[in-house]
Structures are given as structure tokens and as C-alpha cells.
Scaffold this motif. Structure first.
Motif, PDB file in Angstrom:
ATOM      1  N   ARG A 165       0.864  -1.174   0.049  1.00 55.31           N
ATOM      2  CA  ARG A 165      -0.007   0.038   0.051  1.00 55.31           C
ATOM      3  C   ARG A 165       0.860   1.330   0.207  1.00 55.31           C
ATOM      4  N   GLN A 166       1.869   1.272   0.720  1.00 56.50           N
ATOM      5  CA  GLN A 166       2.749   2.490   0.955  1.00 56.50           C
ATOM      6  C   GLN A 166       3.652   2.369  -0.482  1.00 56.50           C
ATOM      7  N   GLN A 167       4.004   1.452  -1.199  1.00 56.59           N
ATOM      8  CA  GLN A 167       4.715   1.589  -2.244  1.00 56.59           C
ATOM      9  C   GLN A 167       3.726   2.007  -3.445  1.00 56.59           C
ATOM     10  N   ASN A 168       2.424   1.776  -3.220  1.00 55.18           N
ATOM     11  CA  ASN A 168       1.442   2.227  -4.502  1.00 55.18           C
ATOM     12  C   ASN A 168       1.070   3.643  -4.283  1.00 55.18           C
ATOM     13  N   GLU A 169       1.252   4.191  -2.759  1.00 49.40           N
ATOM     14  CA  GLU A 169       1.042   5.683  -2.671  1.00 49.40           C
ATOM     15  C   GLU A 169       2.161   6.497  -3.281  1.00 49.40           C
ATOM     16  N   LEU A 170       3.314   5.682  -3.537  1.00 49.71           N
ATOM     17  CA  LEU A 170       4.447   6.449  -4.121  1.00 49.71           C
ATOM     18  C   LEU A 170       4.116   6.435  -5.727  1.00 49.71           C
ATOM     19  N   LEU A 171       3.655   5.408  -6.108  1.00 48.38           N
ATOM     20  CA  LEU A 171       3.480   5.142  -7.589  1.00 48.38           C
ATOM     21  C   LEU A 171       2.365   6.148  -8.073  1.00 48.38           C
ATOM     22  N   ALA A 172       1.475   6.117  -7.467  1.00 46.77           N
ATOM     23  CA  ALA A 172      -0.014   6.945  -8.112  1.00 46.77           C
ATOM     24  C   ALA A 172       0.499   8.195  -8.412  1.00 46.77           C
ATOM     25  N   PRO A 173       0.907   9.036  -7.918  1.00 50.40           N
ATOM     26  CA  PRO A 173       1.243  10.488  -8.155  1.00 50.40           C
ATOM     27  C   PRO A 173       2.081  10.564  -9.335  1.00 50.40           C
ATOM     28  N   TRP A 174       2.938   9.578  -9.487  1.00 48.18           N
ATOM     29  CA  TRP A 174       3.751   9.275 -10.588  1.00 48.18           C
ATOM     30  C   TRP A 174       3.183   8.944 -11.762  1.00 48.18           C
ATOM     31  N   ALA A 175       2.256   8.117 -11.864  1.00 46.92           N
ATOM     32  CA  ALA A 175       1.625   7.434 -12.888  1.00 46.92           C
ATOM     33  C   ALA A 175       0.475   8.365 -13.554  1.00 46.92           C
ATOM     34  N   VAL A 176       0.777   9.522 -14.249  1.00 40.69           N
ATOM     35  CA  VAL A 176      -0.212  10.434 -14.495  1.00 40.69           C
ATOM     36  C   VAL A 176       0.268  10.897 -16.001  1.00 40.69           C
ATOM     37  N   ARG A 177      -0.542  11.542 -16.499  1.00 43.17           N
ATOM     38  CA  ARG A 177      -0.348  12.002 -17.920  1.00 43.17           C
ATOM     39  C   ARG A 177       1.081  12.880 -18.123  1.00 43.17           C
ATOM     40  N   GLU A 178       0.993  13.651 -17.296  1.00 40.76           N
ATOM     41  CA  GLU A 178       2.497  14.460 -17.411  1.00 40.76           C
ATOM     42  C   GLU A 178       3.699  13.612 -17.428  1.00 40.76           C
ATOM     43  N   THR A 179       3.906  12.473 -16.641  1.00 43.42           N
ATOM     44  CA  THR A 179       5.002  11.865 -16.641  1.00 43.42           C
ATOM     45  C   THR A 179       5.152  10.956 -17.893  1.00 43.42           C
TER      46      THR A 179
END
Length: 224
Positions: free
Chosen positions: A89-103
Motif C-alpha cells: 500500500r505504501q509503495q502504491n502511494e508512491l507510484l500513484a502520483p507518478w503514474a499520470v499523463r504528465e509523466t
């Protein structure tokens, strides 16, 4: 008389241990006991390893009786399962804001830098979490936890796939998903490599892994 030999029946696979907690703690004292069990298991993982870990050892370390532990967890694998879920869950919390259109719209070189930075944050998080390294190893070494690890990787892949296809709609979705699934595995393989070989330079591993992924995604987008 027939000389045929009856075939030997295939061995049944071992029963999968129950991984679900028996009940959730509700009262403050129950929550405190529940967290003490998890903390004791995390401490012992680093001291005795996965194979020697037992509910009796956890009870001794937590200062509770076996019946108190079994109110919440049916076996040691259920405790490992809960620790694993918390880490993911903590790892996913890091991934979620990175996995966006801008990236996903970044040029390959910038995308690689961004992924390398994500990798370093992931590595730091896991190393700082109690027994994070051992929980990571348990996800791969304990058969009962492997399906959970694979489901988590699939969820991560889908999280990245959606914004990637928004930015690159001409890419074949099936090929994009395969490539991103392999990219997620590459990230976590590099993650585990550093735990197994701590003499390696984390930044060099992060950058090499990220450049490999960025290069493959660039070829995918270009249709090569």
C-alpha cells in the motif's frame, strides 16, 4: 492375467494456508495487541528469517499468549500477509502520483530521470519500513504470498497503462500492457537486486534500469 500397472495417482498440491485475519481489532487494547503482533513478527524476520519464524516466537517477543495471537491470525503466513499488504500500500502511494499523463508525456531522457527518482524513493521507503527488506523477500520466497505479489504488479501495471494510452492512443493496448508489465517487473527486480547485493550503487542501478525501460517505451511508441 493383465500385466498393466495401475498409474500412480498424482500428488495433491499442498493446501494453501489461510491468509486472512480472523477478525479486525476494534477496541484500543485489541488494536495495541494486533500492532504488537505485527511489530514482533517484523523484528523476528530480520533476526531468524522466514523459515525459522513461528507463531510461538512471535508470542514470546510480543509478550502475549498463543490464544491471544490466534484471535487475530490463524498462522504465521497471515501475519506476513498483513505486513506485505502494508508495504505494498505504501509503495502504491508512491507510484500513484507518478503514474499520470504528465509523466507519460515526458521525453525519454526526462522520463528515465523521473523513473530513477521514483525507484530511489521506493528503495528508501522499503529499507526504512520495519522488516521491509525481509517482507519483500517473503513475497517471492513464500508460495502463499506469490499470488498476492502478482496481483499487486498487475494493479500497478493498469495504473500506469491508463495515462500511457491517453498520451499515446495509437499504441496497441495489449503490447503496451505487456511492455509496462515487464517494466514494473524490471523496477522491482532492480529493487530486490540492491537488497541482495548492497555493494552496488543504488543511483547507478536506478539510472540503468530506468534508461532500459524508457528506451523500450520509446521503441513501442515509434512502432519499432
Amino acid at each position: 492375467m493383465s500385466s498393466a500397472v495401475d498409474p500412480i495417482p498424482a500428488a495433491r498440491p499442498p493446501a494453501r494456508p489461510d491468509l486472512e485475519p480472523k477478525r479486525a481489532p476494534l477496541q484500543p487494547r485489541a488494536v495495541e495487541t494486533y500492532e504488537r503482533i505485527l511489530a514482533a513478527c517484523a523484528e523476528l524476520l530480520g533476526e531468524v528469517g522466514i523459515e525459522r519464524l513461528s507463531t510461538n516466537l512471535v508470542c514470546q517477543r510480543a509478550g502475549i499468549s498463543p490464544p491471544a495471537l490466534y484471535q487475530y491470525f490463524p498462522n504465521k503466513y497471515a501475519i506476513l500477509h498483513e505486513l506485505s499488504l502494508r508495504l505494498m500500500r505504501q509503495q502504491n502511494e508512491l507510484l500513484a502520483p507518478w503514474a499520470v499523463r504528465e509523466t507519460m508525456a515526458l521525453p525519454p531522457a526526462e522520463f528515465a530521470l523521473s523513473m530513477a527518482a521514483l525507484f530511489v524513493r521506493l528503495q528508501t521507503l522499503t529499507a526504512q519500513m520495519p522488516a521491509g527488506i525481509w517482507v519483500t523477500r517473503a513475497q517471492r520466497a513464500v508460495p502463499a504470498l506469490q499470488s498476492q505479489r502478482l496481483r499487486s504488479r498487475d494493479l500497478m501495471t493498469d495504473l500506469v497503462l491508463a495515462p500511457f494510452l491517453e498520451v499515446h492512443p495509437a499504441v496497441d493496448p495489449a503490447q503496451a500492457r505487456l511492455t509496462l508489465r515487464l517494466a514494473i517487473d524490471a523496477l522491482y527486480s532492480a529493487h530486490e537486486l540492491l537488497f541482495d547485493e548492497p555493494s552496488l550503487d543504488p543511483q547507478a542501478v536506478a539510472q540503468t534500469m530506468a534508461e532500459m525501460v524508457a528506451g523500450q517505451l520509446e521503441r513501442l511508441v515509434a512502432g519499432r
